[in-house]
Design an enzyme around this catalytic site. Sequence first.
Site, short mmCIF file in Angstrom:
data_model
loop_
_atom_site.label_atom_id
_atom_site.label_comp_id
_atom_site.label_asym_id
_atom_site.label_seq_id
_atom_site.Cartn_x
_atom_site.Cartn_y
_atom_site.Cartn_z
N ILE A 105 -1.86 0.87 6.04
CA ILE A 105 -1.28 -0.26 5.31
C ILE A 105 -0.25 -1.00 6.16
CG2 ILE A 105 -0.13 -0.90 3.14
CD1 ILE A 105 -2.98 0.21 2.84
N CYS A 152 -0.38 3.33 0.64
CA CYS A 152 0.78 2.48 0.95
C CYS A 152 1.18 2.73 2.40
CB CYS A 152 1.93 2.75 -0.02
SG CYS A 152 3.16 1.42 -0.07
N LEU A 186 25.00 10.21 -2.37
CA LEU A 186 24.09 11.06 -3.15
C LEU A 186 22.73 11.15 -2.46
CD1 LEU A 186 23.75 12.75 -5.73
CD2 LEU A 186 22.75 10.72 -6.80
N LYS A 187 22.28 10.02 -1.94
CA LYS A 187 21.01 10.03 -1.20
C LYS A 187 21.06 11.07 -0.09
CE LYS A 187 18.88 7.31 2.47
NZ LYS A 187 17.47 7.18 2.11
N GLU A 203 5.03 -6.85 -10.49
CA GLU A 203 6.39 -6.57 -10.93
C GLU A 203 7.07 -7.80 -11.54
OE1 GLU A 203 8.45 -4.77 -7.69
OE2 GLU A 203 10.06 -6.22 -7.89
N ARG A 219 25.98 5.60 -0.20
CA ARG A 219 24.74 6.37 -0.34
C ARG A 219 24.97 7.88 -0.15
NH1 ARG A 219 20.64 4.09 3.61
NH2 ARG A 219 22.52 3.74 4.82
N ASP A 221 1.15 -8.86 2.55
CA ASP A 221 1.42 -7.87 1.50
C ASP A 221 1.99 -8.54 0.26
OD1 ASP A 221 0.69 -5.62 3.01
OD2 ASP A 221 2.66 -5.53 3.96
N CYS A 250 0.79 -2.54 -4.39
CA CYS A 250 1.31 -1.17 -4.41
C CYS A 250 1.05 -0.38 -5.68
CB CYS A 250 2.81 -1.20 -4.25
SG CYS A 250 3.32 -0.99 -2.57
N HIS A 305 3.19 8.98 -1.33
CA HIS A 305 4.46 9.23 -2.00
C HIS A 305 4.81 10.71 -2.01
CE1 HIS A 305 2.87 5.40 -3.52
NE2 HIS A 305 4.12 5.02 -3.39
N1 GLN Z 1 2.91 -3.20 5.23
C1 GLN Z 1 3.90 -2.49 4.47
C2 GLN Z 1 4.02 -1.08 4.99
O1 GLN Z 1 3.06 -0.50 5.36
C3 GLN Z 1 3.55 -2.45 3.01
C4 GLN Z 1 4.56 -1.67 2.24
C5 GLN Z 1 4.47 -1.84 0.76
O2 GLN Z 1 3.46 -2.14 0.22
N2 GLN Z 1 5.52 -1.62 0.05
O3 GLN Z 1 5.07 -0.51 5.01
ZN ZN Z 2 2.31 -0.33 -0.92
#
Ligand code: GLN
Ligand code: ZN
Length: 753
Positions: free
Chosen positions: A433, A728, A24-25, A607, A22, A601, A645, A696
């Site tokens: 979340i 999220c 590059l990260k 996906e 990792r 969740d 998500c 994000h």
């Molecule tokens: N409960 C998880 C969090 O809050 C949900 C994360 C997700 O949806 N990817 O991190």
């Molecule tokens: Zn999420």
Amino acid sequence: MLNPDNTFTATVLGLPRIGPNRELKRAIESYWAGRIDAAGLHDVAAGLRAAQLLRVRDAGLDSIPVGTFSYYDQVLDTAVLLGALPERVQGIEDELDRYFAAARGNAEVAPLEMTKWFDTNYHYLVPELSAATRFSLHPDKPLAELKEALALGVPARPVVIGPITFLKLAKSLDGSDLLERLPDLLPLYEQLLGLLAEAGARWVQVDEPSLVTDLTDTELAVVHTAYKRLAELSARPSILVASYFGRLGDALPVLARTGIEGIAVDLAAGGDADVSAAGALRETLVVAGIVNGYNVWRIDPDTALPRLRGLRAAGATVAVSSSCSLLHSPYSLEPETRLEPRLRSWLAFGAEKIAEIRLLATALHEGQDAVAEQLEIARTAVRDRRSDARLHNATVRARVAGAAGATRRAPADERRALQRQRLDLPLLPTTTIGSFPQTTQIRAARAELSRGTIDQAEYDARMRSEIAEVVALQEEIGLDVLVHGEPERNDMVQYFAEQLDGFAATTNGWVQSYGTRCVRPPILFGDVVRPAAMTVRWSAYAQSLTTKPVKGMLTGPVTILAWSYIRDDQPLADTALQIALAIRDETVDLEAAGIAIIQVDEPALRELLPLRRADQAAYLEWAVDAFRLSTSGVADTTQIHTHLCYSEFGEIIGAIAGLDADVTSIEAARSHMEVLDDLNAAGFDLGVGPGVYDIHSPRVPATEEIQTSLGLALKAVPAERLWVNPDCGLKTRRTAEVTASLRNLVAAARALR
Ligand code: GLN
Ligand code: ZN
């Protein structure tokens, strides 16, 4: 037309870029933090690329993809290539600043939306286009990476995302049909192909994964016109159109008639049937994606070789390849010294896949005798895997058969009344979340535990103090439904996988999820058993610190499946139900420990949706069944939440109601609430929390901005059903940003009450 002097035998469709460790990260994050400058970042990147090119050349690939490197995302890179960055970032002078502003936003501008790359757990940035977008070619990156590779003496094949896929993945800002912009893009691709040829490229790979989705006849005609036109160019490299993540179906004969030289087909998805159906492909190099780039199982040469020979019998010249880019595979098994040796012998990561590709190509072209010994080793491993008892647990199988079809007891409206009595929450309840920032202390504690410098008791004590801090912070901010913050979880799937039988964890099996975020998908190899409670002590501890309800936090069966490397020896549905039972057992234990709200969740529900419409209904049926089974064990007074998500539900909107969760939180901050109307139109009438804080991006949303979002939401959803939450988990953010944002979120909810 295929030139017999310009073919190859062994390749992959793309290479990973985060670095074997990792690197590059870390470099990008250092650049963001101002610890290194652009030159320092470019140096790290160039070093990683060069080392990788030489490694894969030495491993025997005779055509090597270049240009799949990226500082963030390949679709964003294509937007840069085509001069299609959004106007709001175009004024930013510095190239890297502009690039990262489009990717992540900054204090002034919002980033591009992010969404899942086909049915994978990789996220790309969605280009924003309209009828007014003026495209222009900026080929510096592909040209520079080509030159760099050629200078190293590597048989380089530049890779670009094709015009059809680019337009189909973009978002139309004005509702105009973006495919109509193709005539504006083709001249740029022509220009690019000319430049690449001039710089020495003998092949170019044009990625068109959108061709594995359902296309109308009009779209197929557009595909034909586009590639025929590119094929007619005089000075150009040979063109390989690459498909992956599914079968080309009708698009294969269309491509074959355009005059391009190569087509990459996904054999992991059964694409060989399309090649046979298309008939003689004598003038085409079929790049056969037989080695699955999205899974980790060692290939069985005795099934793979006959399939490759079958393609050749159909008339094609065959090169052996991965089914998709190795972006989705961990780099190498070499550092996985902690994996149980028996399981390890069944696996192939990136480096091992490249060796398999070389092996199959040699066996195909020179005969099996040339590599008899290696083939025998592979056969033994495959046989050993099939015979392992952990893949055939009779008790689990009987329990799954007995539990099929389970649901909650009372209908949703009765549950709502019971839960209202028990929980007594205000209107527009505020919550999060689940995760709170994963601070450096948390990461340090985890690292120390794994190094053995602290013991489990010390680790647990540190996690408890994190939980106490997060609970106190939430009380102080004034949130209504609290969480424990998930400090003990490295990752929402890995955490469960580590505690369930049937899963194995890697130590260095990182793959890019988006930008600098990497994940280590666990390997689901056997039948799933929950030997003991997994989350109860943490949730119960958090609940002991407050009189407000604390949400228990679990990951749902479909998401655990989607974010793991999964068994390929039984239907997904069977594996999903095994996981669902384990989660159900956990909800029952949480409830018994006094937890009144449990969130399961399912961010990955969409996906895994098959890309072809014909396959979708069957998937949604088992996915919804698995979720319902996992939440069917609790009393009607226990409130079940779920979290998804994303917000563009499309085909799965009916399934979201089918989950029958009492409250569903979704992403909406980046997509402006349009989603609530869609939910209404689908008859959804359960609790819903559209995200009003985009986690994000590092931006702190102002109270008025959140109020405006909630005002919009209230036009679509009655206040009794509306929840107020971020879009999220908060784990990737900093505490200061989160605290400020959540204060504004609570203030906005209070003002509206
Ligand atoms: N409960 C998880 C969090 O809050 C949900 C994360 C997700 O949806 N990817 O991190
Ligand atoms: Zn999420």
